[in-house]
Design a protein around this motif. Structure first.
Motif, PDB file in Angstrom:
ATOM      1  N   ARG A   1       3.020   9.874  -1.445  1.00 16.42           N
ATOM      2  CA  ARG A   1       2.561  11.239  -1.144  1.00 16.42           C
ATOM      3  C   ARG A   1       1.717  11.273   0.125  1.00 16.42           C
ATOM      4  NH1 ARG A   1      -1.859  13.836  -3.618  1.00 16.42           N
ATOM      5  NH2 ARG A   1      -1.791  12.410  -5.405  1.00 16.42           N
ATOM      6  N   LYS A   2       0.965  10.231   0.402  1.00 17.21           N
ATOM      7  CA  LYS A   2       0.097  10.216   1.582  1.00 17.21           C
ATOM      8  C   LYS A   2       0.852   9.888   2.869  1.00 17.21           C
ATOM      9  CE  LYS A   2      -3.370  11.296  -0.906  1.00 17.21           C
ATOM     10  NZ  LYS A   2      -3.931  12.668  -0.820  1.00 17.21           N
ATOM     11  N   LEU A   3       2.017   9.254   2.761  1.00 18.65           N
ATOM     12  CA  LEU A   3       2.811   8.933   3.954  1.00 18.65           C
ATOM     13  C   LEU A   3       3.555  10.167   4.461  1.00 18.65           C
ATOM     14  CD1 LEU A   3       4.360   5.531   2.832  1.00 18.65           C
ATOM     15  CD2 LEU A   3       2.722   5.837   4.708  1.00 18.65           C
ATOM     16  N   ARG A   4       3.666  10.289   5.764  1.00 15.45           N
ATOM     17  CA  ARG A   4       4.537  11.304   6.346  1.00 15.45           C
ATOM     18  C   ARG A   4       5.985  10.871   6.174  1.00 15.45           C
ATOM     19  NH1 ARG A   4       6.997   9.234  10.646  1.00 15.45           N
ATOM     20  NH2 ARG A   4       5.975   7.625  11.909  1.00 15.45           N
ATOM     21  N   PRO A   5       6.952  11.811   6.219  1.00 15.45           N
ATOM     22  CA  PRO A   5       8.355  11.400   6.247  1.00 15.45           C
ATOM     23  C   PRO A   5       8.608  10.456   7.427  1.00 15.45           C
ATOM     24  CG  PRO A   5       8.195  13.744   5.827  1.00 15.45           C
ATOM     25  CD  PRO A   5       6.804  13.276   6.162  1.00 15.45           C
ATOM     26  N   GLY A   6       9.191   9.309   7.154  1.00 15.33           N
ATOM     27  CA  GLY A   6       9.372   8.285   8.176  1.00 15.33           C
ATOM     28  C   GLY A   6       8.229   7.296   8.251  1.00 15.33           C
ATOM     29  N   GLY A   7       7.118   7.578   7.541  1.00 16.64           N
ATOM     30  CA  GLY A   7       6.003   6.639   7.497  1.00 16.64           C
ATOM     31  C   GLY A   7       6.390   5.383   6.726  1.00 16.64           C
ATOM     32  N   ARG A   8       5.680   4.296   7.007  1.00 17.44           N
ATOM     33  CA  ARG A   8       6.077   3.005   6.447  1.00 17.44           C
ATOM     34  C   ARG A   8       4.998   2.441   5.530  1.00 17.44           C
ATOM     35  NH1 ARG A   8       9.057  -0.966  10.415  1.00 17.44           N
ATOM     36  NH2 ARG A   8      10.479  -1.100   8.644  1.00 17.44           N
ATOM     37  N   LEU A   9       5.473   1.656   4.554  1.00 19.16           N
ATOM     38  CA  LEU A   9       4.618   0.988   3.587  1.00 19.16           C
ATOM     39  C   LEU A   9       4.916  -0.510   3.595  1.00 19.16           C
ATOM     40  CD1 LEU A   9       2.768   1.008   0.950  1.00 19.16           C
ATOM     41  CD2 LEU A   9       4.929   1.143  -0.312  1.00 19.16           C
TER      42      LEU A   9
ATOM     43  N   GLY B   1      10.373   7.699  -3.929  1.00 12.22           N
ATOM     44  CA  GLY B   1      10.902   8.346  -2.734  1.00 12.22           C
ATOM     45  C   GLY B   1      10.849   7.489  -1.490  1.00 12.22           C
ATOM     46  N   LEU B   2      10.817   6.170  -1.679  1.00 14.13           N
ATOM     47  CA  LEU B   2      10.743   5.240  -0.557  1.00 14.13           C
ATOM     48  C   LEU B   2      12.052   4.471  -0.432  1.00 14.13           C
ATOM     49  CD1 LEU B   2       7.184   3.988  -1.446  1.00 14.13           C
ATOM     50  CD2 LEU B   2       7.743   5.319   0.587  1.00 14.13           C
ATOM     51  N   ALA B   3      12.532   4.365   0.785  1.00 15.95           N
ATOM     52  CA  ALA B   3      13.746   3.598   1.065  1.00 15.95           C
ATOM     53  C   ALA B   3      13.360   2.177   1.438  1.00 15.95           C
ATOM     54  CB  ALA B   3      14.535   4.247   2.202  1.00 15.95           C
ATOM     55  N   ILE B   4      14.003   1.195   0.825  1.00 13.11           N
ATOM     56  CA  ILE B   4      13.646  -0.206   1.045  1.00 13.11           C
ATOM     57  C   ILE B   4      14.251  -0.710   2.353  1.00 13.11           C
ATOM     58  CG2 ILE B   4      13.699  -2.532   0.082  1.00 13.11           C
ATOM     59  CD1 ILE B   4      12.141  -0.457  -1.586  1.00 13.11           C
ATOM     60  N   ASP B   5      13.392  -1.165   3.258  1.00 11.81           N
ATOM     61  CA  ASP B   5      13.866  -1.826   4.474  1.00 11.81           C
ATOM     62  C   ASP B   5      14.201  -3.283   4.178  1.00 11.81           C
ATOM     63  OD1 ASP B   5      13.454   0.518   6.038  1.00 11.81           O
ATOM     64  OD2 ASP B   5      11.324   0.031   6.155  1.00 11.81           O
TER      65      ASP B   5
ATOM     66  N   GLY C   1       9.540 -17.408  -5.065  1.00 10.24           N
ATOM     67  CA  GLY C   1       8.363 -17.855  -4.339  1.00 10.24           C
ATOM     68  C   GLY C   1       7.127 -17.429  -5.098  1.00 10.24           C
ATOM     69  N   LYS C   2       5.974 -17.840  -4.614  1.00  9.54           N
ATOM     70  CA  LYS C   2       4.710 -17.491  -5.277  1.00  9.54           C
ATOM     71  C   LYS C   2       4.389 -16.014  -5.127  1.00  9.54           C
ATOM     72  CE  LYS C   2       0.832 -18.756  -3.295  1.00  9.54           C
ATOM     73  NZ  LYS C   2       0.200 -17.421  -3.040  1.00  9.54           N
ATOM     74  N   ASN C   3       4.826 -15.431  -4.027  1.00  6.46           N
ATOM     75  CA  ASN C   3       4.541 -14.028  -3.742  1.00  6.46           C
ATOM     76  C   ASN C   3       5.821 -13.277  -3.394  1.00  6.46           C
ATOM     77  OD1 ASN C   3       1.774 -15.512  -2.821  1.00  6.46           O
ATOM     78  ND2 ASN C   3       1.354 -13.436  -3.521  1.00  6.46           N
ATOM     79  N   LEU C   4       5.663 -11.974  -3.250  1.00  4.08           N
ATOM     80  CA  LEU C   4       6.773 -11.075  -2.983  1.00  4.08           C
ATOM     81  C   LEU C   4       6.245  -9.939  -2.106  1.00  4.08           C
ATOM     82  CD1 LEU C   4       9.661  -9.912  -3.808  1.00  4.08           C
ATOM     83  CD2 LEU C   4       8.469  -8.818  -5.723  1.00  4.08           C
ATOM     84  N   TYR C   5       7.019  -9.548  -1.099  1.00  2.00           N
ATOM     85  CA  TYR C   5       6.599  -8.387  -0.332  1.00  2.00           C
ATOM     86  C   TYR C   5       7.780  -7.472  -0.052  1.00  2.00           C
ATOM     87  CZ  TYR C   5       8.472  -9.947   4.234  1.00  2.00           C
ATOM     88  OH  TYR C   5       9.294 -10.325   5.271  1.00  2.00           O
ATOM     89  N   ALA C   6       7.438  -6.203   0.164  1.00  2.00           N
ATOM     90  CA  ALA C   6       8.448  -5.204   0.498  1.00  2.00           C
ATOM     91  C   ALA C   6       7.936  -4.342   1.636  1.00  2.00           C
ATOM     92  CB  ALA C   6       8.774  -4.332  -0.710  1.00  2.00           C
ATOM     93  N   VAL C   7       8.857  -3.967   2.513  1.00  2.00           N
ATOM     94  CA  VAL C   7       8.598  -2.951   3.536  1.00  2.00           C
ATOM     95  C   VAL C   7       9.514  -1.766   3.211  1.00  2.00           C
ATOM     96  CG1 VAL C   7       8.696  -2.372   5.987  1.00  2.00           C
ATOM     97  CG2 VAL C   7       7.963  -4.660   5.265  1.00  2.00           C
ATOM     98  N   ALA C   8       8.952  -0.568   3.153  1.00  2.00           N
ATOM     99  CA  ALA C   8       9.723   0.598   2.763  1.00  2.00           C
ATOM    100  C   ALA C   8       9.343   1.780   3.659  1.00  2.00           C
ATOM    101  CB  ALA C   8       9.468   0.946   1.305  1.00  2.00           C
ATOM    102  N   THR C   9      10.232   2.751   3.752  1.00  2.00           N
ATOM    103  CA  THR C   9      10.039   3.937   4.583  1.00  2.00           C
ATOM    104  C   THR C   9      10.102   5.192   3.725  1.00  2.00           C
ATOM    105  OG1 THR C   9      11.062   2.828   6.482  1.00  2.00           O
ATOM    106  CG2 THR C   9      10.937   5.222   6.568  1.00  2.00           C
ATOM    107  N   LYS C  10       9.188   6.106   3.969  1.00  2.00           N
ATOM    108  CA  LYS C  10       9.170   7.373   3.225  1.00  2.00           C
ATOM    109  C   LYS C  10      10.391   8.204   3.632  1.00  2.00           C
ATOM    110  CE  LYS C  10       7.436  10.981   0.937  1.00  2.00           C
ATOM    111  NZ  LYS C  10       6.124  11.528   1.359  1.00  2.00           N
ATOM    112  N   ARG C  11      11.200   8.575   2.642  1.00  2.00           N
ATOM    113  CA  ARG C  11      12.384   9.382   2.904  1.00  2.00           C
ATOM    114  C   ARG C  11      11.968  10.810   3.268  1.00  2.00           C
ATOM    115  NH1 ARG C  11      14.740   6.357  -1.654  1.00  2.00           N
ATOM    116  NH2 ARG C  11      14.085   8.031  -3.080  1.00  2.00           N
ATOM    117  N   ALA C  12      12.806  11.460   4.070  1.00  2.00           N
ATOM    118  CA  ALA C  12      12.551  12.853   4.398  1.00  2.00           C
ATOM    119  C   ALA C  12      12.648  13.710   3.140  1.00  2.00           C
ATOM    120  CB  ALA C  12      13.569  13.335   5.438  1.00  2.00           C
ATOM    121  N   GLU C  13      11.830  14.759   3.104  1.00  2.00           N
ATOM    122  CA  GLU C  13      11.850  15.642   1.922  1.00  2.00           C
ATOM    123  C   GLU C  13      13.204  16.343   1.839  1.00  2.00           C
ATOM    124  OE1 GLU C  13       9.555  15.658  -0.247  1.00  2.00           O
ATOM    125  OE2 GLU C  13       8.044  14.485   0.856  1.00  2.00           O
TER     126      GLU C  13
END
Length: 234
Positions: free
Chosen positions: A119-127, A164-168, A222-234
């Protein structure tokens, strides 16, 4: 950050020990910075003592720190960071980038927090989210620092997509850390303490080698896991 409101963190001693993990922390800073562009509005969610916010700022980026622990928040303020104890203080749809490293596992209602991030990310914003992997590895250390869980790739991907996040991309990290953490669980006792000497030895010698093996094993474990995702357009 252990929940969304003000609270104290029980694992500050282990947090301070982890500051000595030079190669590990350098890798995490690299993960953060590879997704940043000039002028981004950035939030460090669960900023702790500023281990990652400080080098991100040193690279020329403004960072707002979200940290509910009062003593850690005061420390961050003394370093000149803008600090909030609750992400709700940030306007919806205003962030270009939010990163959260080794925080989500501390939060009981992780689904609600991921929805809040989205909710805090703009459309196209990344996590960027980085978490411990595999419940099999859950040990006394996890209990000491207040972990509720560890994650598998499929579960993390599902949570992000449902928000609502697309996985990169989503990858396991630190393949050699899997057997090392399993050995710690079986042989390390019940204190949950992290040995500084052992940490430094692993960080300087084993972690760089582990990163080499990650090229071949990052979809397996692995010991850890990470994801990069992008906020989908509304």
């Amino acid at each position: 950050m252990r929940n969304v409101k003000t609270t104290s963190y029980s694992g500050i001693d282990n947090l301070e020990v982890m500051r000595e993990a030079v190669n590990y922390n350098r890798f995490l800073v690299h993960l953060i910075l590879k997704n940043v562009r000039s002028g981004y509005r950035i939030v460090d969610f669960g900023a702790g003592s500023g281990t990652f916010a400080a080098p991100v700022r040193a690279a020329g980026h403004d960072v707002t720190c979200i940290e509910p622990d009062p003593s850690l928040g005061k420390h961050l303020s003394s370093l000149g960071f803008d600090v909030e104890n609750d992400l709700e203080a940030i306007p919806d749809g205003s962030l270009d980038y939010l990163y959260s490293l080794n925080v989500l596992e501390h939060i009981a209602e992780d689904v609600k927090v991921i929805d809040l991030w989205s909710r805090k990310l703009r459309p196209g914003g990344r996590l960027l989210v980085y978490v411990p992997a595999f419940d099999l590895l859950f040990s006394a250390m996890d209990r000491k620092v207040g972990h509720f869980r560890r994650y598998r790739r499929a579960r993390l991907v599902g949570l992000l997509q449902n928000a609502g996040l697309a996985i990169d991309h989503c990858r396991y990290v630190d393949s050699l850390g899997f057997p090392a953490t399993l050995a710690y669980k079986l042989l390390g006792g019940s204190s949950g303490d992290v040995s500084l000497a052992t940490l430094v030895l692993y960080d300087r010698i084993a972690f760089p080698l582990s990163r080499f093996f990650d090229f071949f094993l990052d979809q397996i474990g692995g010991k850890n896991l990470y994801a990069v995702a992008t906020k989908r357009a509304e």
